[in-house]
Design an enzyme around this catalytic site. Structure first.
Site, PDB file in Angstrom:
ATOM      1  N   TYR A  35       0.786  -1.023   0.116  1.00 20.41           N
ATOM      2  CA  TYR A  35       0.019  -0.018   0.044  1.00 20.41           C
ATOM      3  C   TYR A  35       0.720   1.264   0.041  1.00 20.41           C
ATOM      4  O   TYR A  35       0.388   2.459  -0.151  1.00 20.41           O
ATOM      5  CB  TYR A  35      -1.065   0.090   1.386  1.00 20.41           C
ATOM      6  N   LYS A  63       3.868 -15.272   2.825  1.00 21.05           N
ATOM      7  CA  LYS A  63       3.551 -16.056   1.551  1.00 21.05           C
ATOM      8  C   LYS A  63       4.992 -16.352   1.095  1.00 21.05           C
ATOM      9  O   LYS A  63       5.294 -16.134  -0.024  1.00 21.05           O
ATOM     10  CB  LYS A  63       2.917 -15.470   0.405  1.00 21.05           C
ATOM     11  N   ASP A  68      -2.626 -18.157   2.761  1.00 20.57           N
ATOM     12  CA  ASP A  68      -3.993 -18.690   2.036  1.00 20.57           C
ATOM     13  C   ASP A  68      -4.571 -19.916   3.098  1.00 20.57           C
ATOM     14  O   ASP A  68      -5.623 -20.036   3.282  1.00 20.57           O
ATOM     15  CB  ASP A  68      -3.607 -19.321   0.790  1.00 20.57           C
ATOM     16  N   ASP A  98      -4.865  -6.598   6.444  1.00 20.78           N
ATOM     17  CA  ASP A  98      -5.918  -5.798   5.962  1.00 20.78           C
ATOM     18  C   ASP A  98      -7.136  -6.843   5.746  1.00 20.78           C
ATOM     19  O   ASP A  98      -8.332  -6.600   6.232  1.00 20.78           O
ATOM     20  CB  ASP A  98      -5.818  -5.121   4.813  1.00 20.78           C
ATOM     21  N   ASP A 136     -10.353  -8.113   8.585  1.00 18.97           N
ATOM     22  CA  ASP A 136     -11.698  -8.196   8.299  1.00 18.97           C
ATOM     23  C   ASP A 136     -12.486  -9.460   8.410  1.00 18.97           C
ATOM     24  O   ASP A 136     -13.577  -9.493   8.912  1.00 18.97           O
ATOM     25  CB  ASP A 136     -12.087  -7.575   6.864  1.00 18.97           C
TER      26      ASP A 136
END
Ligand code: NAD
Length: 366
Positions: free
Chosen positions: A146, A195, A227, A251, A255
């Protein structure tokens, strides 16, 4: 202890829910012998109305001078409010981004806790929920994808977009330390999510997290691919204590974790830097649809104030007292409108209360 708290009440339901959190802090002060000195700070739409900008330099200075900042929420109805006719850098949310940057808030903490009494709001099956879950998602907030360089350009006549994901060892080390410190105050387990089977930034992440772990021999460290983590959160959420991860993974996972608790009015959060300073705020927004009606749920803000007691002031006993009082009130059958049961017959077994009454009940249980 004397605690200097900057207060950003903000817009919409912000002032209503912050008033209840202050009430609870004052009750803690009375009971445990602390003084809370509040300083009101303007940010968001109310600051635009008063000064023309969402955050002034004076407001930043006031936030920096405080030990911690307690915030309600900022912003208005994004379709109808005149604040959203302004240039992006003058809109309410720009104030929050500027504040986070000015205070170097690189660590974001979002707890996901399932209250026994609100189990039915959880979309997971009873056998998956088991004895419930209590986890803390720790997300790096100022680096990664980001914040990397990005561009869209034509390459050989084909429109091509590039985003860059960069982390250096210092950025990883400081968030990892924070994660292990938090785990020491909890169940002493860190799940570092990356990852590493694909990304270089993740391999560096894993290496540095392992180095930091050596300083915390009491904490159990495990690594999990992102994942797999997304699956495990809905398969067996009870396995997690602290989930430590980079910006974009955090992020998305935070959520997901908050959705499995089922109720936005219950979700607290904290953003920390490398001092004891923190910005504490509910995860929800300013809820303009219910502002001024006296029905907003103040619990997320009250629990954010409890996080402030724990992480900025190291007042663990006092934080426990607030969290325990919230549980007591829910156990007593009191609910704000957002956490009322859906089924008619279950609604008869609980009592709906407004924002102020919920704050009073929590104070009475401290
Ligand atoms: P929202 O979180 O404000 O509201 C979504 C829904 O949840 C609404 O129906 C609302 O009534 C309900 N809700 C939220 N908090 C509640 C509470 N404490 N008690 C009961 N119900 C609650 O999200 P939105 O409508 O998308 O955004 C409204 C404004 O808030 C926008 O201007 C947005 O930019 C801003 N916002 C601010 C923050 C922040 O201050 N950090 C975060 C998110 C959104």
């Amino acid at each position: 202890m004397e605690c200097h708290v900057g207060v950003i009440a903000g817009d919409g339901i912000g002032p209503e829910i912050v008033a209840e959190a202050r009430k609870v802090l004052n009750k803690i002060g009375e009971k445990y012998g602390h003084t809370f000195r509040y300083e009101d700070i303007l940010m968001g739409g109310c600051s635009i109305d008063a000064t023309g900008v969402p955050l002034t330099d004076e407001a930043i200075a006031a936030a920096k001078a405080a030990d911690a900042v307690l915030m309600g929420s900022i912003g208005g109805n994004t379709t109808t409010s005149p604040w959203y006719k302004l240039a992006p850098e003058l809109r309410p949310e720009a104030g929050l981004l500027k504040l986070r940057k000015s205070l170097n808030l690189f660590a974001n903490l979002r707890p996901a806790y399932l209250y026994e009494e609100l189990k039915e709001a959880c979309p997971l099956r009873g056998d998956i929920i088991g004895d419930g879950f209590d986890m803390m998602i720790m997300r790096e907030l100022t680096g990664g994808l980001y914040f990397g360089a990005r561009e869209t350009k034509e390459v050989d006549g084909v429109l091509t977009a590039v985003d860059t994901l960069t982390y250096n060892e210092k950025e990883i080390r400081r968030i990892a330390k924070r994660g292990f410190d938090i785990a020491m105050k909890r169940k002493k387990k860190v799940t570092s999510v990356d990852k590493a089977n694909v990304l270089d930034s993740s391999r560096l992440w894993r290496k540095i997290v392992e180095e930091v772990a050596k300083d915390y021999p009491q904490v159990v460290l495990e690594h999990m691919l992102v994942d797999n983590c997304a699956m495990q959160l809905v398969k067996d959420p009870g396995q997690f204590d602290v989930i430590l991860t980079e910006n974009m993974f955090g992020d998305i996972l935070s959520d997901e974790a908050s959705m499995v608790t089922g109720s936005i009015g219950m979700l607290s959060s904290a953003s920390l830097n490398d001092t004891k300073f923190g910005l504490y705020e509910p995860s929800g927004g300013s809820a303009p649809d219910i502002a001024g009606k006296g029905i907003a749920n103040p619990i997320a803000t009250i629990l954010s104030a409890a996080m402030m007691l724990r992480y900025t002031f190291d007042l663990d006993k006092e934080a426990d007292a607030v969290e325990q009082a919230v549980r007591q009130v829910l156990r007593g059958g009191y609910r704000t409108i957002d956490i009322m049961p859906q089924e008619e017959e279950k609604r008869l077994t609980v009592k709906q209360v407004g924002t102020r009454e919920m704050g009073d009940l929590i104070c009475a249980n401290i």
